[in-house]
Design an enzyme around this catalytic site. Structure first.
Site, PDB file in Angstrom:
ATOM      1  N   ASP A 253      -4.922  13.248 -25.873  1.00  0.00           N
ATOM      2  CA  ASP A 253      -5.091  11.870 -25.421  1.00  0.00           C
ATOM      3  C   ASP A 253      -4.375  10.969 -26.425  1.00  0.00           C
ATOM      4  OD1 ASP A 253      -5.870   9.308 -24.843  1.00  0.00           O
ATOM      5  OD2 ASP A 253      -7.997   9.788 -24.556  1.00  0.00           O
TER       6      ASP A 253
ATOM      7  N   ARG B 291      -0.944  -3.024 -18.595  1.00  0.00           N
ATOM      8  CA  ARG B 291      -2.203  -2.257 -18.638  1.00  0.00           C
ATOM      9  C   ARG B 291      -2.093  -1.105 -17.659  1.00  0.00           C
ATOM     10  NH1 ARG B 291      -5.054  -5.077 -21.724  1.00  0.00           N
ATOM     11  NH2 ARG B 291      -6.528  -3.374 -21.888  1.00  0.00           N
TER      12      ARG B 291
ATOM     13  N   THR C 207      -2.340   5.524 -22.499  1.00  0.00           N
ATOM     14  CA  THR C 207      -2.310   4.196 -21.889  1.00  0.00           C
ATOM     15  C   THR C 207      -0.912   3.628 -22.115  1.00  0.00           C
ATOM     16  OG1 THR C 207      -3.002   3.087 -23.911  1.00  0.00           O
ATOM     17  CG2 THR C 207      -4.750   3.771 -22.418  1.00  0.00           C
TER      18      THR C 207
ATOM     19  N   LYS D  63      -0.966  -0.021 -25.081  1.00  0.00           N
ATOM     20  CA  LYS D  63      -1.305  -0.106 -26.508  1.00  0.00           C
ATOM     21  C   LYS D  63       0.001  -0.072 -27.305  1.00  0.00           C
ATOM     22  CE  LYS D  63      -5.928   1.658 -25.562  1.00  0.00           C
ATOM     23  NZ  LYS D  63      -6.942   2.713 -25.783  1.00  0.00           N
TER      24      LYS D  63
ATOM     25  N   TYR E 124       0.844  -1.196   0.000  1.00  0.00           N
ATOM     26  CA  TYR E 124       0.000   0.000   0.000  1.00  0.00           C
ATOM     27  C   TYR E 124       0.879   1.246   0.000  1.00  0.00           C
ATOM     28  CZ  TYR E 124      -4.985  -0.234  -0.136  1.00  0.00           C
ATOM     29  OH  TYR E 124      -6.262  -0.333  -0.582  1.00  0.00           O
TER      30      TYR E 124
ATOM     31  N   GLU F 222      -0.447   4.769  -0.767  1.00  0.00           N
ATOM     32  CA  GLU F 222      -1.216   5.990  -1.069  1.00  0.00           C
ATOM     33  C   GLU F 222      -0.328   7.219  -0.874  1.00  0.00           C
ATOM     34  OE1 GLU F 222      -4.071   4.790   1.748  1.00  0.00           O
ATOM     35  OE2 GLU F 222      -5.715   4.769   0.293  1.00  0.00           O
TER      36      GLU F 222
HETATM   37  C1  LIG Z   1      -7.987   3.153 -25.046  1.00  0.00           C
HETATM   38  C2  LIG Z   1      -8.302   4.590 -24.894  1.00  0.00           C
HETATM   39  C3  LIG Z   1      -8.598   5.161 -23.645  1.00  0.00           C
HETATM   40  C4  LIG Z   1      -8.887   4.359 -22.409  1.00  0.00           C
HETATM   41  O1  LIG Z   1      -7.967   3.467 -21.985  1.00  0.00           O
HETATM   42  P1  LIG Z   1      -8.396   2.310 -20.947  1.00  0.00           P
HETATM   43  O2  LIG Z   1      -7.092   1.886 -20.375  1.00  0.00           O
HETATM   44  O3  LIG Z   1      -9.114   1.278 -21.716  1.00  0.00           O
HETATM   45  O4  LIG Z   1      -9.267   2.951 -19.911  1.00  0.00           O
HETATM   46  C5  LIG Z   1      -8.736   6.524 -23.559  1.00  0.00           C
HETATM   47  N1  LIG Z   1      -8.632   7.299 -24.654  1.00  0.00           N
HETATM   48  C6  LIG Z   1      -8.394   6.785 -25.871  1.00  0.00           C
HETATM   49  C7  LIG Z   1      -8.283   7.706 -27.035  1.00  0.00           C
HETATM   50  C8  LIG Z   1      -8.238   5.415 -26.036  1.00  0.00           C
HETATM   51  O5  LIG Z   1      -8.041   4.918 -27.248  1.00  0.00           O
END
Ligand SMILES: *Cc1c(COP(=O)(O)O)cnc(C)c1O
Length: 415
Positions: A197, A232, A223, A226, A51, A53
Site C-alpha cells: 500500500d 483525489r 492514492t 498524496k 456513465y 460502468e
Molecule cells: C491515505 C491512505 C489510504 C486511504 O486513502 P483514502 O483515499 O483516504 O481512502 C490507504 N492506505 C494508506 C496507507 C494511506 O495512507
C-alpha cells in the site's frame, strides 16, 4: 433551458475563502498536496457527466468512445510509470482500492498480516471499526522498541505462526524507507500473496527516490492525491495473473460508475509524474523533510526513529513539553496557520484522540517551491507557537509571520 442558479454566491464565497487559506497558511499534513492547474481543469471537466460502468471496450452504456480513450490513456501512463502489467484506475479512493484487493484475493475470515494501526498502519489494514477488520482476520506487526523501525523478524515469525493468505506492506505514519524485498522473502517462505500500500509514497516511488514495489510484489495500491499530486482517488497495479480478479472486484464488486473526470485528471498527474521536474520535486520533498526534522530536533522535539527518510516525520512532544498533548498542539498551531495533524507515537500512553505526537509532512510546501531555508523558518515558527501557546497575542504574531513566509510561495496566485 437555462441553468437554475447562475452564480451560487455562497459556494463561490466559500471557494474563495479556501483558496485564501491554502495560499496564506502552511499545509504540513503529510497526506496533502496542491494539484496542478491542469489536474484541477481535468477534474472539473465534462467527463463528470458520463456513465461508463465497465472497462474500456466493455461498457454497459453507449457513448463511451472518448471515455474509453481517456481511461486507456490513464492505464497506459500509470503502467509505464511504475512498470506494471495491468492497472485499474477506477477506485474512488485509497480505501476503496484496498477493499477491492481484499475482495479479489481473499475470502471473508481469511488471515492477513499488516502493520498495526498504533504503529503507523492504516484503518484499512484491519482496524476493528473498518470493513477490513470486520471482514478479515488481520494480525498486526509492529516497529521495534529499540530503533522504531518495522520489525521484519516479527513479520517473519507472525507469518510462520499465522500462515496469512496476504501480507500487506505500507504505512500511513512511518518516517522511514520501506524496502519491499524482505517482505517478498517472508511471503515466499509462507506461500502468501504480497500487497504494497503505497498511498503515501507513490510520488516518491515515481520520482525514483524510494524503491519500486512493483519489482517484487503481486499488487500495489496507492492514492493519487498524496505525494503523487493528482486528483483525489485510488489506483491498483497488478501482475497480469491477478488482473481479471482485481477488475471484477472494483466493478461490479465494490463500485458502480467510475468517476471519469477523476480518471482524466489521474492521466494528467501520471504524465506530470513521469518528468525530470517531478524527479527533482520528489528529491526535494525528502531533502526538505530531513532539513525540517533536524531543526525540530534542535528545538527539543524527539523524532520517532531518530529522523526521516521520506516525506514525513513523527514528533514526540514529551521531550519538548511533558504536559503538551498532540490535540492541544494541533489546535494552537492551526490558529497560527500551521496546519498538521496529531498522531499516536509507537506505544503512546495517551489515547488516539489525544496523542503525544504530531505528524508533519513536506509534500505541499515543497510543491510551493519552499526549500531548506524555509524549512528552518517553519521549524522555528512551530516551536515558537507551541512555547507561547497560552499567549494569544504571540500566537497571532506567529500567524502574521506565517503569512509573510507564505506570500512569495502562494500555490494558486491566480485563483
Ligand atoms: C491515505 C491512505 C489510504 C486511504 O486513502 P483514502 O483515499 O483516504 O481512502 C490507504 N492506505 C494508506 C496507507 C494511506 O495512507
Amino acid at each position: 433551458m437555462p441553468w437554475p442558479v447562475l452564480d451560487d454566491e455562497e459556494v463561490v464565497r466559500l471557494t474563495r475563502n479556501e483558496v485564501e487559506r491554502q495560499n496564506t497558511a502552511l499545509q504540513l499534513i503529510a497526506s496533502e498536496n496542491f494539484a496542478s492547474p491542469a489536474v484541477l481543469d481535468a477534474t472539473g471537466s465534462v467527463f463528470t457527466n458520463k456513465y461508463s460502468e465497465g472497462y474500456p471496450g466493455r461498457r454497459y452504456y453507449g457513448g463511451n468512445q472518448v471515455v474509453d480513450e481517456v481511461e486507456e490513456l490513464a492505464r497506459q501512463r500509470v503502467c509505464a510509470l511504475f512498470g506494471a502489467d495491468h492497472a485499474n484506475v477506477q477506485p474512488h479512493s485509497g480505501a476503496n482500492a484496498n477493499m477491492a484487493v481484499y475482495q479479489a484475493l481473499l475470502e471473508p475470515g481469511d488471515t492477513v498480516l499488516g502493520l498495526s494501526l498504533d504503529h503507523g498502519g492504516h484503518l484499512t489494514h484491519g482496524s476493528p471499526v473498518n470493513a477490513s477488520g470486520l471482514m478479515y482476520n488481520f494480525v498486526g506487526y509492529r516497529v521495534t522498541a529499540s530503533d522504531e523501525r518495522i520489525d521484519m523478524d516479527e513479520v517473519m515469525s507472525l507469518a510462520q505462526q499465522h500462515k496469512p493468505k496476504l501480507i500487506v506492506a505500507g504505512a500511513t505514519a512511518y518516517p522511514r524507507m520501506i524496502d519491499p524485498a524482505p517482505y517478498r522473502k517472508v511471503a515466499d517462505e509462507v506461500g502468501a500473496l504480497l500487497m504494497f500500500d503505497a498511498a503515501h509514497i507513490a510520488g516518491l516511488i515515481a520520482g525514483g527516490v524510494h524503491p519500486n514495489p512493483m519489482d517484487v510484489v503481486d499488487i500495489m495500491t496507492f492514492t493519487t492525491h498524496k505525494t503523487l499530486r493528482g486528483p483525489r482517488g485510488g489506483c491498483i497495479l497488478t501482475t497480469s495473473e491477478h488482473a481479471a480478479a482485481i477488475d471484477k472486484a472494483v466493478f461490479p464488486g465494490q463500485q458502480g460508475g467510475p468517476q471519469e473526470h477523476a480518471i482524466a485528471a489521474k492521466a494528467v498527474a501520471f504524465a506530470e509524474a513521469n518528468t525530470d521536474e517531478f524527479k527533482q520535486y520528489s528529491a526535494q520533498i525528502v531533502a526538505n523533510a530531513a532539513a525540517l526534522a533536524e531543526v525540530l530536533g534542535q528545538e527539543g522535539f524527539r523524532l520517532v526513529s531518530g529522523g526521516t527518510d521520506n516525506h514525513l516525520m513523527l514528533l514526540d512532544l514529551r521531550t519538548f513539553d511533558e504536559e503538551l498533548t498532540g490535540k492541544e498542539a494541533q489546535i494552537v498551531l492551526d490558529e497560527a496557520g500551521i496546519t498538521l495533524n496529531r498522531n499516536s507515537i509507537p506505544d503512546d500512553p495517551r489515547s488516539p484522540f489525544v496523542t503525544s505526537g504530531l505528524r508533519i509532512g513536506t509534500p505541499a510546501v515543497t510543491t510551493q517551491g519552499m526549500a531548506e531555508p524555509e524549512m528552518a523558518e517553519i521549524g522555528r515558527l512551530l516551536a515558537k507557537c507551541l512555547r507561547s501557546r497560552d499567549d494569544a497575542a504571540a500566537v497571532a504574531g506567529v500567524r502574521e509571520e506565517v503569512r509573510t513566509l507564505c506570500a512569495p510561495f502562494a500555490p494558486y496566485p491566480d485563483l
